[in-house]
Design an enzyme around this catalytic site. Structure first.
Site, PDB file in Angstrom:
ATOM      1  N   SER A  57       0.860  -1.179   0.000  1.00 42.36           N
ATOM      2  CA  SER A  57       0.000   0.000   0.000  1.00 42.36           C
ATOM      3  C   SER A  57       0.897   1.229   0.000  1.00 42.36           C
ATOM      4  CB  SER A  57      -0.892  -0.001   1.242  1.00 42.36           C
ATOM      5  OG  SER A  57      -0.076   0.119   2.394  1.00 42.36           O
ATOM      6  N   ASP A  94      -1.275  -1.591  -3.976  1.00 45.83           N
ATOM      7  CA  ASP A  94      -2.629  -1.689  -3.442  1.00 45.83           C
ATOM      8  C   ASP A  94      -3.185  -0.269  -3.263  1.00 45.83           C
ATOM      9  OD1 ASP A  94      -4.834  -2.966  -2.399  1.00 45.83           O
ATOM     10  OD2 ASP A  94      -3.969  -3.276  -0.404  1.00 45.83           O
ATOM     11  N   GLY A 191     -10.427  -3.994   7.100  1.00 46.83           N
ATOM     12  CA  GLY A 191     -10.160  -3.941   8.538  1.00 46.83           C
ATOM     13  C   GLY A 191     -10.612  -5.180   9.294  1.00 46.83           C
ATOM     14  N   GLY A 227     -10.838  -6.547   1.131  1.00 47.94           N
ATOM     15  CA  GLY A 227     -11.477  -6.650   2.441  1.00 47.94           C
ATOM     16  C   GLY A 227     -11.999  -8.040   2.720  1.00 47.94           C
ATOM     17  N   ASN A 269      -7.763 -10.414  -1.637  1.00 47.33           N
ATOM     18  CA  ASN A 269      -6.809  -9.672  -0.804  1.00 47.33           C
ATOM     19  C   ASN A 269      -6.937 -10.079   0.654  1.00 47.33           C
ATOM     20  OD1 ASN A 269      -6.394  -8.336  -3.179  1.00 47.33           O
ATOM     21  ND2 ASN A 269      -6.922  -6.300  -2.403  1.00 47.33           N
ATOM     22  N   ASP A 271      -5.148  -9.078   4.245  1.00 46.23           N
ATOM     23  CA  ASP A 271      -4.213  -8.260   5.010  1.00 46.23           C
ATOM     24  C   ASP A 271      -4.493  -8.405   6.501  1.00 46.23           C
ATOM     25  OD1 ASP A 271      -2.347  -6.447   5.867  1.00 46.23           O
ATOM     26  OD2 ASP A 271      -3.294  -4.685   4.998  1.00 46.23           O
TER      27      ASP A 271
END
Ligand SMILES: [Zn+2]
Length: 335
Positions: A57, A94, A191, A227, A269, A271
């Site tokens: 990112s 990203d 998140g 997400g 994705n 994260d």
């Protein structure tokens, strides 16, 4: 000095996505910001023979320094080869938020960029995305665009409310911009606190009807899900047990991700799940051994936990395991 991703041994996402769409799996895109995360991603993907997209990112670039990151990506390719493997590795920006950032990344060895104009009015999103494609394609760099807005927080990207992708826009957008893949909004969220649900309640299901409608309008076109962490309950439980406070953190169920991976979704994705795995392992070590002060003694276990998570995702959720070498051979044959 500018460098091409090809000189570093990276690949773009083109063949990965063709194989993923045909094979009914999704390529994992894991974010990294430091050495241990990158080592874990490479190890986890080598050990499962999975293609991988390394994601950075804008925040990661600010955190780790772009020159450092370029050399880390070079090191990752070498490490993979030294492990006797031959998996395809892409380096992807990203949530690029400007043309200049995308250009800078391409000049610094990225093989793929995302230009996120999703919060702009439609016509401006089209114009910006098209401009990036015009610069990227002559360099053989893949471009991801986005339609629809995800809620949640991810580095600089933050939206209180989501709005779903409008399927009636996807044909026009992909045709006019020339993007290689499209991120859509079907109810995933950035998140660790994706959905506001009461204890024991299930979060709302993803809008597979929107995904199917997009698929119908763009047959075989690569779709991307952002997400898409599951916010694995065992990590939340471990974090809370060792002094953390993450009550109410909840993600997308792995069953829904499995279903998405079998469809036109060919990049998922992940994260937050990686962040949680590492945090849980670090808290456990420091909770059990309060005198520990050697970073290797807590970052090492955190790295091991991340390897376990990645192998699980590749093997049991995305289905990308076992496709690495085969994709590299297809790329070599096309040259
Ligand atoms: Zn995202």
């Amino acid at each position: 000095m500018s460098v091409s991703y090809k000189d570093i041994g990276l690949v773009n996402t083109k063949v990965m996505f063709q194989k993923a769409v045909k094979g009914g799996f999704a390529v994992p895109a894991y974010n990294f910001n430091n050495l241990e995360q990158l080592q874990a991603i490479i190890r986890g993907c080598v050990e499962t023979d999975s293609p991988v997209i390394l994601q950075l990112s804008k925040g990661a670039r600010d955190y780790a320094n772009q020159t450092m990151l370029r050399y880390m990506a070079m090191g990752a390719v070498q490490m993979m080869r030294e492990m006797g493997s031959n998996i395809p590795i892409a380096l992807h920006l990203d949530h690029g938020d400007s043309y200049d950032l995308c250009v800078s990344c391409i000049e610094n060895g990225f093989s793929s960029v995302m230009i996120d104009g999703s919060s702009l009015p439609y016509a401006e999103n089209v114009a910006l995305t098209h401009k990036v494609v015009d610069y990227a394609h002559p360099c053989d760099v893949s471009v991801e665009g986005e339609l629809g807005v995800l809620a949640g927080i991810e580095d600089e990207v933050s939206h209180e409310r989501s709005h779903y992708t409008r399927p009636e826009e996807v044909e026009d957008f992909t045709k006019r911009t020339g993007v290689d893949s499209l991120a859509i909004s079907i109810g995933t969220s950035h998140g660790a606190f994706k959905f506001k649900v009461k204890p024991g309640e299930q979060p709302p299901p993803l809008r597979f009807d929107i995904l199917e409608e997009c698929e119908k309008r763009l047959p075989g076109f690569p779709i991307v899900l952002h997400g898409a962490s599951s916010v694995m309950p065992e990590y939340i439980e471990m974090i809370n047990r060792y002094g953390g406070h993450m009550e109410g953190a909840v993600g997308v169920s792995e069953d829904q991700l499995r279903r998405a991976a079998r469809s036109a979704v060919c990049k998922i994705n992940i994260d937050s799940d990686g962040r949680l795995a590492m945090t849980a392992a670090i808290r456990k070590v420091l909770g059990e051994k309060p005198g520990e002060f050697d970073p290797r003694k807590y970052l090492g276990p955190a790295r091991d936990e991340l390897v376990r998570l990645i192998k699980h995702k590749n093997e049991a959720v995305l289905g990308s395991a076992g496709h690495g070498r085969e994709i590299m051979e297809a790329i070599a044959a096309a040259r």
